[in-house]
Design a protein around this motif. Structure first.
Motif, PDB file in Angstrom:
ATOM      1  N   ARG A   1       0.818  -1.205   0.000  1.00 17.47           N
ATOM      2  CA  ARG A   1       0.000   0.000   0.000  1.00 17.47           C
ATOM      3  C   ARG A   1       0.855   1.260   0.000  1.00 17.47           C
ATOM      4  O   ARG A   1       0.364   2.344  -0.285  1.00 17.47           O
ATOM      5  N   ARG A   2       2.109   1.114   0.352  1.00 17.08           N
ATOM      6  CA  ARG A   2       3.026   2.255   0.380  1.00 17.08           C
ATOM      7  C   ARG A   2       4.424   1.752   0.050  1.00 17.08           C
ATOM      8  O   ARG A   2       4.706   0.551   0.158  1.00 17.08           O
ATOM      9  N   ALA A   3       5.306   2.667  -0.345  1.00 17.71           N
ATOM     10  CA  ALA A   3       6.660   2.284  -0.726  1.00 17.71           C
ATOM     11  C   ALA A   3       7.641   3.363  -0.308  1.00 17.71           C
ATOM     12  O   ALA A   3       7.301   4.550  -0.232  1.00 17.71           O
ATOM     13  N   MET A   4       8.870   2.941  -0.054  1.00 17.44           N
ATOM     14  CA  MET A   4       9.963   3.869   0.257  1.00 17.44           C
ATOM     15  C   MET A   4      11.161   3.498  -0.589  1.00 17.44           C
ATOM     16  O   MET A   4      11.516   2.326  -0.720  1.00 17.44           O
ATOM     17  N   LEU A   5      11.812   4.514  -1.177  1.00 21.58           N
ATOM     18  CA  LEU A   5      13.083   4.342  -1.866  1.00 21.58           C
ATOM     19  C   LEU A   5      14.169   5.007  -1.040  1.00 21.58           C
ATOM     20  O   LEU A   5      14.121   6.212  -0.776  1.00 21.58           O
ATOM     21  N   VAL A   6      15.148   4.224  -0.630  1.00 19.47           N
ATOM     22  CA  VAL A   6      16.334   4.738   0.053  1.00 19.47           C
ATOM     23  C   VAL A   6      17.474   4.739  -0.961  1.00 19.47           C
ATOM     24  O   VAL A   6      17.866   3.693  -1.476  1.00 19.47           O
ATOM     25  N   PHE A   7      17.972   5.919  -1.254  1.00 22.81           N
ATOM     26  CA  PHE A   7      19.074   6.081  -2.201  1.00 22.81           C
ATOM     27  C   PHE A   7      20.387   6.148  -1.439  1.00 22.81           C
ATOM     28  O   PHE A   7      20.561   6.981  -0.542  1.00 22.81           O
ATOM     29  N   LEU A   8      21.324   5.253  -1.794  1.00 26.29           N
ATOM     30  CA  LEU A   8      22.669   5.252  -1.238  1.00 26.29           C
ATOM     31  C   LEU A   8      23.629   5.646  -2.350  1.00 26.29           C
ATOM     32  O   LEU A   8      23.792   4.916  -3.326  1.00 26.29           O
ATOM     33  N   ASP A   9      24.272   6.767  -2.214  1.00 24.20           N
ATOM     34  CA  ASP A   9      25.142   7.285  -3.270  1.00 24.20           C
ATOM     35  C   ASP A   9      26.434   6.454  -3.360  1.00 24.20           C
ATOM     36  O   ASP A   9      27.095   6.197  -2.354  1.00 24.20           O
ATOM     37  N   GLY A  10      26.785   6.035  -4.586  1.00 26.47           N
ATOM     38  CA  GLY A  10      28.090   5.457  -4.842  1.00 26.47           C
ATOM     39  C   GLY A  10      28.343   4.097  -4.232  1.00 26.47           C
ATOM     40  O   GLY A  10      29.410   3.849  -3.683  1.00 26.47           O
TER      41      GLY A  10
ATOM     42  N   ALA B   1      11.194   4.819   9.340  1.00 27.98           N
ATOM     43  CA  ALA B   1      10.069   3.896   9.187  1.00 27.98           C
ATOM     44  C   ALA B   1       8.757   4.571   9.572  1.00 27.98           C
ATOM     45  O   ALA B   1       7.725   4.394   8.905  1.00 27.98           O
ATOM     46  N   ARG B   2       8.786   5.352  10.636  1.00 30.17           N
ATOM     47  CA  ARG B   2       7.574   6.066  11.044  1.00 30.17           C
ATOM     48  C   ARG B   2       7.157   7.088   9.998  1.00 30.17           C
ATOM     49  O   ARG B   2       5.972   7.214   9.664  1.00 30.17           O
ATOM     50  N   LEU B   3       8.122   7.824   9.449  1.00 38.08           N
ATOM     51  CA  LEU B   3       7.799   8.791   8.407  1.00 38.08           C
ATOM     52  C   LEU B   3       7.237   8.089   7.173  1.00 38.08           C
ATOM     53  O   LEU B   3       6.330   8.600   6.520  1.00 38.08           O
ATOM     54  N   ALA B   4       7.775   6.922   6.850  1.00 33.55           N
ATOM     55  CA  ALA B   4       7.276   6.182   5.685  1.00 33.55           C
ATOM     56  C   ALA B   4       5.836   5.731   5.870  1.00 33.55           C
ATOM     57  O   ALA B   4       5.094   5.580   4.886  1.00 33.55           O
ATOM     58  N   SER B   5       5.424   5.519   7.112  1.00 32.03           N
ATOM     59  CA  SER B   5       4.047   5.090   7.363  1.00 32.03           C
ATOM     60  C   SER B   5       3.046   6.222   7.192  1.00 32.03           C
ATOM     61  O   SER B   5       1.834   5.987   7.167  1.00 32.03           O
ATOM     62  N   GLU B   6       3.549   7.462   7.044  1.00 32.30           N
ATOM     63  CA  GLU B   6       2.678   8.631   6.943  1.00 32.30           C
ATOM     64  C   GLU B   6       2.429   9.076   5.508  1.00 32.30           C
ATOM     65  O   GLU B   6       1.699  10.045   5.284  1.00 32.30           O
ATOM     66  N   ALA B   7       3.035   8.413   4.528  1.00 35.27           N
ATOM     67  CA  ALA B   7       2.848   8.775   3.116  1.00 35.27           C
ATOM     68  C   ALA B   7       2.787   7.511   2.282  1.00 35.27           C
ATOM     69  O   ALA B   7       3.172   6.420   2.726  1.00 35.27           O
ATOM     70  N   ASP B   8       2.292   7.658   1.052  1.00 29.94           N
ATOM     71  CA  ASP B   8       2.229   6.509   0.156  1.00 29.94           C
ATOM     72  C   ASP B   8       3.586   6.207  -0.476  1.00 29.94           C
ATOM     73  O   ASP B   8       3.927   5.046  -0.683  1.00 29.94           O
ATOM     74  N   VAL B   9       4.349   7.236  -0.808  1.00 29.01           N
ATOM     75  CA  VAL B   9       5.679   7.060  -1.397  1.00 29.01           C
ATOM     76  C   VAL B   9       6.637   8.028  -0.714  1.00 29.01           C
ATOM     77  O   VAL B   9       6.373   9.231  -0.665  1.00 29.01           O
ATOM     78  N   THR B  10       7.740   7.505  -0.202  1.00 26.98           N
ATOM     79  CA  THR B  10       8.725   8.296   0.532  1.00 26.98           C
ATOM     80  C   THR B  10      10.097   8.093  -0.090  1.00 26.98           C
ATOM     81  O   THR B  10      10.462   6.978  -0.466  1.00 26.98           O
ATOM     82  N   LEU B  11      10.870   9.174  -0.167  1.00 17.84           N
ATOM     83  CA  LEU B  11      12.240   9.136  -0.669  1.00 17.84           C
ATOM     84  C   LEU B  11      13.178   9.603   0.442  1.00 17.84           C
ATOM     85  O   LEU B  11      12.908  10.591   1.119  1.00 17.84           O
ATOM     86  N   PHE B  12      14.295   8.886   0.586  1.00 20.80           N
ATOM     87  CA  PHE B  12      15.369   9.311   1.490  1.00 20.80           C
ATOM     88  C   PHE B  12      16.697   9.125   0.777  1.00 20.80           C
ATOM     89  O   PHE B  12      16.904   8.120   0.091  1.00 20.80           O
ATOM     90  N   ALA B  13      17.614  10.076   0.945  1.00 16.36           N
ATOM     91  CA  ALA B  13      18.904  10.040   0.257  1.00 16.36           C
ATOM     92  C   ALA B  13      20.054  10.113   1.248  1.00 16.36           C
ATOM     93  O   ALA B  13      20.058  10.958   2.147  1.00 16.36           O
ATOM     94  N   HIS B  14      21.043   9.241   1.047  1.00 12.19           N
ATOM     95  CA  HIS B  14      22.251   9.189   1.874  1.00 12.19           C
ATOM     96  C   HIS B  14      23.458   9.310   0.946  1.00 12.19           C
ATOM     97  O   HIS B  14      23.608   8.529   0.011  1.00 12.19           O
ATOM     98  N   TYR B  15      24.323  10.284   1.202  1.00 16.65           N
ATOM     99  CA  TYR B  15      25.423  10.601   0.289  1.00 16.65           C
ATOM    100  C   TYR B  15      26.807  10.235   0.832  1.00 16.65           C
ATOM    101  O   TYR B  15      27.772  10.207   0.072  1.00 16.65           O
ATOM    102  N   ASP B  16      26.925   9.947   2.114  1.00 16.26           N
ATOM    103  CA  ASP B  16      28.243   9.732   2.699  1.00 16.26           C
ATOM    104  C   ASP B  16      28.956   8.520   2.120  1.00 16.26           C
ATOM    105  O   ASP B  16      30.191   8.448   2.163  1.00 16.26           O
ATOM    106  N   THR B  17      28.224   7.547   1.613  1.00 16.57           N
ATOM    107  CA  THR B  17      28.857   6.370   1.037  1.00 16.57           C
ATOM    108  C   THR B  17      29.740   6.749  -0.151  1.00 16.57           C
ATOM    109  O   THR B  17      30.857   6.249  -0.292  1.00 16.57           O
TER     110      THR B  17
END
Length: 315
Positions: free
Chosen positions: A5-14, A201-217
């Motif tokens: 019913r909902r999805a999250m994309l976690v982007f890990l750079d590099g 995870a809590r923020l993802a439960s509040e929307a249908d589609v959530t994006l988060f980005a991590h660049y330190d990698t």
């Protein structure tokens, strides 16, 4: 297959998938209990993929996805992130791989055809979980922008700053709040990787589609320091494990990258494939992913968004 019913994309750079040599690959050298638990004792290194370039476990599907997109040269962040977030071959459309920021010519396409915009057009709620220094605190955000904040701006979701981060309504791109504390002082609250994962995870439960980005990698990969790379991977492992454990049962979590780098501390950017790790409801469909251009369309398909007309077909 359970329909999310909902999805999250976690982007890990590099982050790529390379040979498991602990002398230079932190994914071979690090302690990764979270990934091994998700992948039934395995980890994202080339020797542990099956003949189809996958790891299929009880909880997750991991595939090795092409980041070159048929274009010569080393994949770069600007075109790679655009391809990941739109499903378009941004390197071919631009004529070459380009980075580290999104080239100006591709920004209109990114704004109109990204994952969050397509979900929003289909009537879904969307969210960008990162805290950003809003109000002109960092002019690089839009002078030389990465794709995630441009995507967030395109749907009116670039709204979380230090206040939201301090109140547990955002997550720092670096996962912990160390860099914010350096800027704002020791009174600013800290967050462990596990706490940040549960917040996301809590923020993802509040929307249908959530994006988060991590660049330190990617940043750490460019330093070429194996000890720093191991620390970065172990931080991500703890964060993702807590996130996966706290997600609601109706959620799909997808983790992916734009190009290889961190998996080989000798090299900088690589030609290695990148991981696409799908966890939770609807993960089985990701076994067919072969390229970073497949990721956004696969998420929308899992959510029942018909990409021919942008309408959602499933409840």
């Amino acid at each position: 297959m359970t329909i999310p019913r909902r999805a999250m994309l976690v982007f890990l750079d590099g982050v790529g998938i390379g040979p498991g040599d602990a002398a230079y690959n932190p994914f071979a050298a690090a302690d990764l209990p979270g990934m091994e638990r998700l992948l039934d004792g395995r980890r994202p290194i080339a020797e542990q993929l099956d003949g189809d370039g996958r790891i299929v476990s009880e909880r997750a599907v991991l595939v090795a996805a092409d980041a070159s997109m048929g274009v010569e040269g080393l994949p770069q962040s600007g075109t790679g992130q655009t391809a990941l977030l739109t499903g378009r071959n941004a390197a071919a459309e631009y004529g070459r791989h380009f980075g580290p920021w999104v080239p100006t010519d591709l920004r209109p396409m990114l704004a109109e055809q990204n994952l969050l915009r397509r979900a929003q057009t289909a009537g879904l709620t969307v969210s960008f979980a990162n805290a950003y220094p809003l109000g002109g605190g960092d002019p690089r955000i839009f002078r030389r922008p990465a794709a995630p904040p441009l995507v967030a701006e395109s749907v009116g979701a670039l709204t979380r700053g230090p206040t939201e981060l301090a109140e547990g309504r955002a997550v720092a791109s670096s996962i912990t709040n160390d860099r914010w504390r350096e800027r704002l002082g020791d009174d600013f609250p800290q967050a462990t990787p596990e706490e940040a994962g549960r917040t996301l995870a809590r923020l993802a439960s509040e929307a249908d589609v959530t994006l988060f980005a991590h660049y330190d990698t990617d940043y750490t990969g460019h330093r070429g320091d194996l000890a720093a790379a191991v620390a970065a991977v172990e931080r991500v492992d703890a964060f993702l494990a807590a996130l996966a454990d706290a997600l609601p049962d109706d959620a799909l979590l997808v983790i992916s990258s734009d190009h290889g780098n961190l998996e080989d501390t000798r090299a900088g950017h690589t030609l290695n494939p990148v991981p696409v790790l799908a966890i939770g409801a609807g993960r089985e469909a990701f076994a067919a992913v072969r390229s970073i251009t497949d990721v956004a369309p696969a998420i929308l398909m899992a959510l029942g968004v018909d990409q021919r007309d942008g309408e959602r077909r499933m409840p």
